[in-house]
Design a protein around this motif. Sequence first.
Motif, PDB file in Angstrom:
ATOM      1  N   PHE A  59      49.873  40.200  51.781  1.00 56.70           N
ATOM      2  CA  PHE A  59      49.539  39.384  50.614  1.00 56.70           C
ATOM      3  C   PHE A  59      48.761  38.139  51.014  1.00 56.70           C
ATOM      4  CE2 PHE A  59      53.488  41.672  49.667  1.00 56.70           C
ATOM      5  CZ  PHE A  59      53.111  42.357  48.522  1.00 56.70           C
TER       6      PHE A  59
ATOM      7  N   ARG B 220      45.157  39.147  51.959  1.00 58.61           N
ATOM      8  CA  ARG B 220      44.354  39.488  50.790  1.00 58.61           C
ATOM      9  C   ARG B 220      43.980  38.236  49.983  1.00 58.61           C
ATOM     10  NH1 ARG B 220      43.047  44.065  48.313  1.00 58.61           N
ATOM     11  NH2 ARG B 220      42.822  44.590  50.537  1.00 58.61           N
ATOM     12  N   GLY B 221      44.931  37.321  49.815  1.00 56.78           N
ATOM     13  CA  GLY B 221      44.632  36.104  49.061  1.00 56.78           C
ATOM     14  C   GLY B 221      43.603  35.223  49.752  1.00 56.78           C
TER      15      GLY B 221
ATOM     16  N   THR C 288      40.106  36.756  49.713  1.00 57.95           N
ATOM     17  CA  THR C 288      39.484  36.688  48.387  1.00 57.95           C
ATOM     18  C   THR C 288      38.659  35.411  48.252  1.00 57.95           C
ATOM     19  OG1 THR C 288      41.254  37.998  47.379  1.00 57.95           O
ATOM     20  CG2 THR C 288      39.930  36.614  45.911  1.00 57.95           C
TER      21      THR C 288
END
Length: 406
Positions: free
Chosen positions: A154, A157-158, A161
């Motif tokens: 997580f 991915r954050g 981004t």
Amino acid sequence: MSPSPAVPTSAEPAPLPPPRLAYGAVTWKEVGYLLLNLPIVIIGFVFVVTMLAIGIGLSVTVVGLPLLAGGLIGCRLLGKLERARARELLGVVIDDPRPMRPSTFGFLPWLWATLKDPVAWRHALYFAIRLPWGVLTFTLTFASLFVAWPALGFIARGLTTVDRVMVRGLLQPSDELERRIAELESDRGVVVDHAAADLRRIERDLHDGAQARLVALAMDLGLAKEKLLEDPEAAAKMVGEAHGEVKIALQELRDLARGIHPAILTDRGLNAALSSVAARCTVPVQVGVDLNARPAAAIEGIAYFTVSELLQNISKHSGARTASVDLWRSQERLMIQVRDDGNGGAGTTGGTGLAGLTERLDSVDGLLVVDSPVGGPTTITAELPWRDREQAPPRSGSARQGHLAG
């Protein structure tokens, strides 16, 4: 009875450690990208700060501005490497900005164009603001590898981004306008090449056709003039032959003028012009034009020559028995569809006439789609941008058609 002795039991098994999460290749690529952020942004930050400090500090001297221009070119190169890294590890595919081109040749035009290059300055801004972000992403990702392992996916991915947003916002071509400029530059070259080819064709047709015939006509008339008193009958025969040559030359000139821009198209529009073209086709052609107004003259001319060339292909190659031509307007596009029941097998590859037609349409934001299975039938659809026709006062002595019949 005395109670039976307790049966000893085996020791309880020790609890198993929680399973380690298995992440896919995408997550590990994102982790690798985040860990590489710190060394790369340090290099970029140091380069940009040094470049700005030296270049701006020495801008009052002869070498200051050239050094600054060289630093901006270096920023472009670093940006190219960052786009490659983002493409390989984040799957972010971004086109390279178009090369910086000065308006004229020379050192000063190059220097000025480089110093005002918005792409290079955005690349410099990218590396200038990335240092704190690189420290943060490296620290969080490195800690997550050992401290918060289940949250690694997580977190990666954050953080990536945000990286994707930065890359797309600062390292891509300026905007849609810049990409459009690059496309128009390419299209302009295609238009120039086609215009040069058309001029060569017209020159060749004039030289080999009407001009040669008129030269022969002048010679025949000269000989007839010499024989006028000596042999009037022979002179009259030669004048008669010259008269026939004049008719042929005039027809060739009419055909040549029709190939440049037919008068019927200018005076009466696409409906009448395409009906005239269809009448010369060796295959019966049904023409349907559903337009309530005339497009711009340039678009109208391209539509005419597109249909004309497609009908010539039908006459020469299709083996068709019937054909049809339909034109209509769909929102801001002029649609053209030509069908025939011939042998099929047409395509835009291999240097065919359809390939050249595709390039011509593409140069004005047009499109050509060919559906021609072997054995037929063939359906060719063309799209052109619709532009309204500028109204002009009618010429005296001739009626100008402002609207087309459906």
